[in-house]
Enzyme design. Structure first.
Site, PDB file in Angstrom:
ATOM      1  N   GLU A 196     132.346  62.094  27.025  1.00 43.59           N
ATOM      2  CA  GLU A 196     131.740  62.789  25.873  1.00 43.59           C
ATOM      3  C   GLU A 196     132.857  63.566  25.202  1.00 43.59           C
ATOM      4  OE1 GLU A 196     127.158  62.895  27.052  1.00 43.59           O
ATOM      5  OE2 GLU A 196     128.141  64.840  27.117  1.00 43.59           O
TER       6      GLU A 196
ATOM      7  N   CYS B 101     131.348  70.559  19.817  1.00 39.13           N
ATOM      8  CA  CYS B 101     131.655  69.147  19.552  1.00 39.13           C
ATOM      9  C   CYS B 101     130.887  68.667  18.338  1.00 39.13           C
ATOM     10  CB  CYS B 101     131.324  68.298  20.766  1.00 39.13           C
ATOM     11  SG  CYS B 101     129.647  68.517  21.342  1.00 39.13           S
TER      12      CYS B 101
ATOM     13  N   LYS C  29     134.198  70.065  38.297  1.00 39.38           N
ATOM     14  CA  LYS C  29     135.379  70.817  37.874  1.00 39.38           C
ATOM     15  C   LYS C  29     135.117  71.507  36.550  1.00 39.38           C
ATOM     16  CE  LYS C  29     139.289  70.416  35.749  1.00 39.38           C
ATOM     17  NZ  LYS C  29     139.329  71.850  35.350  1.00 39.38           N
ATOM     18  N   PRO C  30     134.840  72.825  36.625  1.00 33.86           N
ATOM     19  CA  PRO C  30     134.681  73.544  35.354  1.00 33.86           C
ATOM     20  C   PRO C  30     136.026  73.576  34.649  1.00 33.86           C
ATOM     21  CG  PRO C  30     134.693  75.089  37.214  1.00 33.86           C
ATOM     22  CD  PRO C  30     134.735  73.701  37.794  1.00 33.86           C
TER      23      PRO C  30
ATOM     24  N   GLY D 192     135.235  66.522  27.081  1.00 34.31           N
ATOM     25  CA  GLY D 192     136.455  67.184  26.631  1.00 34.31           C
ATOM     26  C   GLY D 192     137.046  66.443  25.454  1.00 34.31           C
ATOM     27  N   SER D 193     138.351  66.583  25.293  1.00 33.65           N
ATOM     28  CA  SER D 193     139.005  66.028  24.102  1.00 33.65           C
ATOM     29  C   SER D 193     139.209  64.524  24.227  1.00 33.65           C
ATOM     30  CB  SER D 193     140.354  66.714  23.906  1.00 33.65           C
ATOM     31  OG  SER D 193     141.174  66.450  25.021  1.00 33.65           O
TER      32      SER D 193
ATOM     33  N   GLU E 257     139.888  66.637  14.352  1.00 35.65           N
ATOM     34  CA  GLU E 257     138.979  67.701  14.777  1.00 35.65           C
ATOM     35  C   GLU E 257     139.656  69.065  14.612  1.00 35.65           C
ATOM     36  OE1 GLU E 257     137.857  67.946  18.995  1.00 35.65           O
ATOM     37  OE2 GLU E 257     135.766  68.065  18.366  1.00 35.65           O
TER      38      GLU E 257
HETATM   39  P1  NAD Z   1     140.168  69.145  27.411  1.00 35.70           P
HETATM   40  O1  NAD Z   1     140.239  67.676  27.252  1.00 35.70           O
HETATM   41  O2  NAD Z   1     141.414  69.943  27.198  1.00 35.70           O
HETATM   42  O3  NAD Z   1     139.679  69.521  28.885  1.00 35.70           O
HETATM   43  C1  NAD Z   1     138.427  69.099  29.408  1.00 35.70           C
HETATM   44  C2  NAD Z   1     138.476  69.112  30.920  1.00 35.70           C
HETATM   45  O4  NAD Z   1     139.381  68.119  31.382  1.00 35.70           O
HETATM   46  C3  NAD Z   1     138.954  70.422  31.534  1.00 35.70           C
HETATM   47  O5  NAD Z   1     138.183  70.698  32.683  1.00 35.70           O
HETATM   48  C4  NAD Z   1     140.399  70.108  31.909  1.00 35.70           C
HETATM   49  O6  NAD Z   1     140.907  70.891  32.966  1.00 35.70           O
HETATM   50  C5  NAD Z   1     140.285  68.660  32.323  1.00 35.70           C
HETATM   51  N1  NAD Z   1     141.521  67.864  32.257  1.00 35.70           N
HETATM   52  C6  NAD Z   1     142.622  68.053  31.477  1.00 35.70           C
HETATM   53  N2  NAD Z   1     143.531  67.075  31.687  1.00 35.70           N
HETATM   54  C7  NAD Z   1     142.989  66.242  32.621  1.00 35.70           C
HETATM   55  C8  NAD Z   1     143.428  65.028  33.240  1.00 35.70           C
HETATM   56  N3  NAD Z   1     144.600  64.465  32.947  1.00 35.70           N
HETATM   57  N4  NAD Z   1     142.605  64.422  34.147  1.00 35.70           N
HETATM   58  C9  NAD Z   1     141.400  64.957  34.443  1.00 35.70           C
HETATM   59  N5  NAD Z   1     140.925  66.106  33.894  1.00 35.70           N
HETATM   60  C10 NAD Z   1     141.725  66.738  32.986  1.00 35.70           C
HETATM   61  O7  NAD Z   1     139.000  69.632  26.448  1.00 35.70           O
HETATM   62  P2  NAD Z   1     138.444  71.126  26.199  1.00 35.70           P
HETATM   63  O8  NAD Z   1     139.435  71.884  25.392  1.00 35.70           O
HETATM   64  O9  NAD Z   1     137.957  71.718  27.460  1.00 35.70           O
HETATM   65  O10 NAD Z   1     137.143  70.816  25.314  1.00 35.70           O
HETATM   66  C11 NAD Z   1     137.188  70.669  23.932  1.00 35.70           C
HETATM   67  C12 NAD Z   1     136.905  69.244  23.530  1.00 35.70           C
HETATM   68  O11 NAD Z   1     135.698  68.790  24.153  1.00 35.70           O
HETATM   69  C13 NAD Z   1     136.676  69.086  22.046  1.00 35.70           C
HETATM   70  O12 NAD Z   1     137.337  67.925  21.588  1.00 35.70           O
HETATM   71  C14 NAD Z   1     135.154  68.913  21.944  1.00 35.70           C
HETATM   72  O13 NAD Z   1     134.733  68.235  20.795  1.00 35.70           O
HETATM   73  C15 NAD Z   1     134.862  68.164  23.192  1.00 35.70           C
HETATM   74  N6  NAD Z   1     133.450  68.296  23.585  1.00 35.70           N
HETATM   75  C16 NAD Z   1     132.639  67.203  23.493  1.00 35.70           C
HETATM   76  C17 NAD Z   1     131.286  67.313  23.806  1.00 35.70           C
HETATM   77  C18 NAD Z   1     130.355  66.130  23.695  1.00 35.70           C
HETATM   78  O14 NAD Z   1     129.234  66.232  24.171  1.00 35.70           O
HETATM   79  N7  NAD Z   1     130.738  65.024  23.085  1.00 35.70           N
HETATM   80  C19 NAD Z   1     130.771  68.537  24.226  1.00 35.70           C
HETATM   81  C20 NAD Z   1     131.633  69.630  24.314  1.00 35.70           C
HETATM   82  C21 NAD Z   1     132.968  69.494  24.000  1.00 35.70           C
END
Ligand code: NAD
Length: 458
Positions: free
Chosen positions: A230, A264, A157-158, A208-209, A361
């Site tokens: 991550e 990140c 899932k992108p 993600g977050s 962050e």
């Molecule tokens: P996000 O958490 O908003 O979304 C990430 C993914 O999760 C998306 O594909 C989104 O559609 C999905 N998602 C959202 N709610 C969900 C749920 N309830 N269940 C399942 N999937 C769900 O994060 P973002 O804005 O895409 O990314 C930014 C964050 O990612 C920042 O905090 C950044 O630091 C972190 N990040 C971490 C790393 C790492 O390697 N540690 C790398 C890149 C980004």
């Protein structure tokens, strides 16, 4: 597919495309297809799976410019940085191809006349790969490349902010020979992600977050499957008094603002020894003043758009909070008045740990700089966080850097560098930065489970 997902260019607000999104029923149907297809893929010789991934690499090379333009159009990433990400992705694929065989070969650990003991590595099965938008090739590829090489099927899932990139990845993998049901894109926002997490998969791999990571951990928790998260960071760097202030400032300004600060492992807070603080700040401001802000599609642009509009409120609130608590706004501090989502590169000095800017962050082109008295002060502040992704030290003294970095609670540590990820080293977070490991040879074990073979001859 009942919903439509609208892809907006964050650099100008225009609609780039509209795509059909998955609903819970289509997600379940896709999961069932992946389950049926996985054993056939795992049963193929590793050499065949490697050949498929090599062909995928060739296709990425052939389409690199188109892929870079798509990434820039939906994420707002400056085009040179989109090209850099794609070239870096090729290097990661090369690493995985070079190491998969030795890292996953059966290992005979004991043999005598009667019994042989062997460690084998089975694929997990069907894995969910839920990806972020900020580096979609890196964070997606850290999962799907080793997962496919080790015989898993992937439900990918992108992010809804990098959907077109995700669909390119899917198309190129299929064209390279990954069966359609072995790699399947799930299109949509958090709702589609939540539906994916509910499927009977064998592992969930999320980038993600921290807030979303906690929701996923709660949903997956009772099911006894592999879970990897991550998450975000609040990555600190300490500049000691023996560092070259100009060299440190140039490196750290880039580390804070590359990818418009949306990494990140962006440098998120800086502690500078009081003896070189002012020289460092002057050099930092000079470097930031030289960053070209503009259309991400144009060569030479360094600061692009903020991908997600709501982040502008976060950035604004952090700056206001910092100024209210005694921070000195040295440059930037507000939205840029043009169509799309834009924020000025922002530097706040006289920062302290009462400020959101030094605790939460930021994920944007803003940075807090705090003066410190020495090493102990710096280490205490670096560790005063719920996160633990990366941390760095600038000093001429290698032994001192070693002592300081040993005391820092972070998955990756940097001496005289920052904002750097290597495929050869494990990538992992501590605390609210997550659980699990990708990259390095450990990054294959993430997608396999060991099987202990006890073999007695008749
Ligand atoms: P996000 O958490 O908003 O979304 C990430 C993914 O999760 C998306 O594909 C989104 O559609 C999905 N998602 C959202 N709610 C969900 C749920 N309830 N269940 C399942 N999937 C769900 O994060 P973002 O804005 O895409 O990314 C930014 C964050 O990612 C920042 O905090 C950044 O630091 C972190 N990040 C971490 C790393 C790492 O390697 N540690 C790398 C890149 C980004």
């Amino acid at each position: 597919m009942t919903k439509t997902l609208r892809i907006i260019n964050p650099a100008n607000g225009s609609v780039v495309a509209e795509v059909s999104a998955d609903d819970a029923a289509s997600v379940a149907a896709k999961a069932a297809r992946a389950r049926a297809a996985q054993p056939g893929w795992a049963g193929r010789p590793l050499a065949e799976r490697k050949a498929v991934v090599s062909r995928f690499r060739e296709k990425v090379v052939a389409e690199l410019e188109t892929l870079a333009k798509t990434l820039t159009s939906e994420v707002g990433k400056p085009i040179a940085q989109s090209r850099n990400e794609l070239n870096g992705f090729l290097g990661r694929i090369d690493f995985f191809l070079a190491k998969v065989e030795a890292s996953t070969a059966n290992e005979e650990v004991f043999a005598d006349a009667a019994i042989t003991e062997r460690i084998g590595h089975d694929p997990l099965g069907v894995v969910a790969n839920i990806s972020a938008w900020n580096y979609p090739y890196f964070v997606g590829g850290n999962v799907f490349v080793p997962a496919l090489l080790t015989g898993n099927a992937v439900l990918y899932k992108p992010s809804e902010f990098a959907t077109l990139t995700g669909l390119h990845i899917t198309r190129l993998l299929h064209a390279a020979g990954v069966p359609d049901d072995v790699f399947i894109a799930i299109v949509g926002d958090g709702e589609a992600g939540a539906a994916l997490v509910e499927q009977p998969v064998d592992g969930v791999f999320f980038t993600g977050s921290a807030a979303t990571g906690a929701k996923i951990a709660a949903a997956v928790g009772p099911r006894m499957i592999r879970l990897q998260l991550e998450l975000g960071g609040k990555d600190p760097t300490y500049v000691a008094e023996d560092a070259d202030p100009k060299a440190a400032a140039e490196s750290l300004a880039d580390g804070a603002m590359y990818n418009t600060g949306q990494s990140c492992c962006s440098v998120e807070r800086i502690y500078v020894h009081e003896r070189i603080h002012d020289a460092f700040v002057d050099a930092f401001l000079l470097t930031v003043a030289g960053f070209k802000i503009g259309d991400p599609a144009e060569d030479g642009t360094y600061i692009g758009a903020i991908t997600r509009a709501p982040q502008l409120d976060v950035l604004e609130a952090q700056v206001a909070d910092a100024v209210a608590k005694g921070g000195r706004l040295r440059t930037g501090g507000k939205r840029i008045d043009r169509p799309g989502n834009w924020f000025e590169p922002t530097v706040v000095t006289d920062a302290n740990h009462d400020m959101l800017l030094m605790r939460e962050e930021s994920f944007g082109p803003i940075i807090g700089i705090q003066k410190v008295k020495g090493d102990d002060d710096a280490v205490a502040l670096m560790n005063d966080t719920r996160y633990g992704l990366t941390a760095g030290v600038f000093t001429c003294d290698e032994a001192r850097a070693g002592r300081l970095l040993a005391r820092v609670n972070a998955g990756s540590v940097y001496w005289n560098c920052c904002d750097r990820v290597s495929p050869r080293l494990p990538w992992s977070g501590r605390g609210d930065s997550g659980v699990g490991v990708t990259l390095s040879t450990y990054g294959f074990q993430t997608f396999t489970r060991p099987k202990a073979w006890h073999l007695r001859k008749p």
